[in-house]
Scaffold this active site. Structure first.
Site, PDB file in Angstrom:
ATOM      1  N   LYS A  66       0.847  -1.206   0.000  1.00 22.66           N
ATOM      2  CA  LYS A  66       0.000   0.000   0.000  1.00 22.66           C
ATOM      3  C   LYS A  66       0.878   1.250   0.000  1.00 22.66           C
ATOM      4  O   LYS A  66       0.620   2.199  -0.748  1.00 22.66           O
ATOM      5  CB  LYS A  66      -0.931  -0.014   1.221  1.00 22.66           C
ATOM      6  N   GLN A 110      -4.745  -1.207   9.362  1.00 22.52           N
ATOM      7  CA  GLN A 110      -4.624  -2.540   8.772  1.00 22.52           C
ATOM      8  C   GLN A 110      -5.255  -3.583   9.692  1.00 22.52           C
ATOM      9  O   GLN A 110      -4.923  -3.654  10.879  1.00 22.52           O
ATOM     10  CB  GLN A 110      -3.138  -2.867   8.516  1.00 22.52           C
ATOM     11  N   ASP A 133     -11.032   3.160   3.756  1.00 24.55           N
ATOM     12  CA  ASP A 133     -11.419   1.751   3.654  1.00 24.55           C
ATOM     13  C   ASP A 133     -12.939   1.607   3.580  1.00 24.55           C
ATOM     14  O   ASP A 133     -13.450   0.508   3.342  1.00 24.55           O
ATOM     15  CB  ASP A 133     -10.904   0.972   4.877  1.00 24.55           C
TER      16      ASP A 133
END
Ligand code: NDP
Length: 313
Positions: A66, A110, A133
């Site tokens: 990422k 994460q 997200d």
């Protein structure tokens, strides 16, 4: 009339591969262009903050990728690593600092978090304006309402790839296998927003193979390697395989496998995503577009083209 849709696949041919890597490279390039344009307007690069708690090896790889792709797209990437022993309050305090930091456009925590940390509380603490997200209750609510908001990355990647294969999705029957908050539920809502007729299946669904065989677009997100056999697929259907499962290979080493029996599906499906190289690369591509969208919205600007075209809803 043949049940093979001639628009999907000329009969008698093997499935056409949907190349997620190539699609992701196109989206990354659009994101790079958008980041340059936005940086000129903002006076700084769009910025993504990534929070990694603990040492989970898979998470470390995901975070590294990422960060690499964010920087390659001309954005700033801030990495915050915390030990697995970090307290819930400390993690929440970091999220609060990132929420308050005007130079941070997107925040990604994460998952999974180490035992002892409440992932739901941490994720719900993210400012919805920075929720790249798309997992906060506000983002999920906006998706249900069809209101503007940041959409979850993996499901957005699924819709993007289905559009690449089929163009217009309106009126198609999408069957989504799996109802998680991360993948299945938002995927179903995104296909619904694309005017598909949607069936959401899960572990209690009766006669799943027969149901799956009705799908024009079959999205497999159950986390069960090889579960979807050729006899689950309507001839000519588009198969989007979200599953990423580590299985034993023939040589004793492990390999990645999707939820679809890929080799068997090739003779039945019209279009199919491989694993790896299908939905996986699209997840990060959509994260980049979401970061740009967050940066633009926070500044009251429109997301520049061509990045705006990459948003799935
Ligand atoms: P979860 O375990 O959270 O959810 C799995 C879902 O599948 C559940 O809703 C479950 O039903 C359903 N399910 C499980 N077994 C069956 C079965 N035999 N028949 C029908 N439904 C079943 O997984 P995630 O949604 O997080 O992930 C799904 C897969 O996608 C995993 O392989 C994961 O690694 C992969 N993934 C890939 C990403 C990518 O970037 N490509 C990103 C995220 C995930 P029930 O609710 O009834 O238990």
């Amino acid at each position: 009339m043949s049940d093979i849709d001639p628009i999907l696949r000329p009969s008698g041919r093997r499935a056409v591969l949907i190349d997620g890597k190539a699609a992701a490279a196109q989206v990354d390039a659009a994101a790079r262009e958008g980041a340059l344009a936005l940086a000129r307007r903002l006076g700084r690069k769009p910025c993504l903050a990534v929070v990694l708690v603990g040492e989970d090896p898979a998470s470390q790889v995901y975070v590294r990728n990422k960060i690499r792709r964010t920087e390659a797209a001309g954005m700033t990437s801030l990495e915050h690593r915390l030990p697995a022993s970090e307290s819930q309050d400390e993690v929440l305090a970091l999220v609060a600092r990132l929420n308050a930091d005007a130079a941070v456009d997107g925040i990604l925590v994460q998952l999974p978090l180490p035992d002892g940390l409440d992932a739901t509380r941490v994720v719900q603490a993210i400012d919805p304006a920075k929720d790249v997200d798309g997992l906060t209750a506000a983002s999920a609510g906006a998706l249900v309402l069809g209101a503007p908001g940041l959409r979850p990355c993996t499901p957005s990647g699924c819709v993007y790839l289905a559009r690449q294969a089929l163009g217009e999705l309106s009126g198609r029957h999408a069957v989504v296998i799996g109802r998680s908050i991360l993948v299945g539920k938002p995927a179903a809502l995104l296909f619904l927003q694309a005017d598909c007729t949607v069936t959401l299946a899960h572990s209690r669904t009766r006669d799943l193979p027969a149901l799956a065989r009705q799908a024009d677009i079959l999205v497999a997100a159950a986390g069960r390697p090889g579960m979807v056999g050729a006899d689950w697929i309507k001839p000519g259907a588009t198969v989007i395989d979200v599953g990423i499962n580590r299985v034993d290979g023939p040589d004793g080493a492990t390999r990645l496998a999707g939820d679809v029996d890929y080799a068997a599906a090739l003779d039945t499906a019209g279009y199919i995503t491989p694993v790896p190289g299908g939905v996986g690369p699209m997840t990060i591509a959509m994260l980049l577009v979401n970061t740009l969208a967050a940066a633009a919205r926070r500044a009251g600007l429109d997301l520049p083209e061509p990045a705006a075209r990459m948003l799935t809803s």
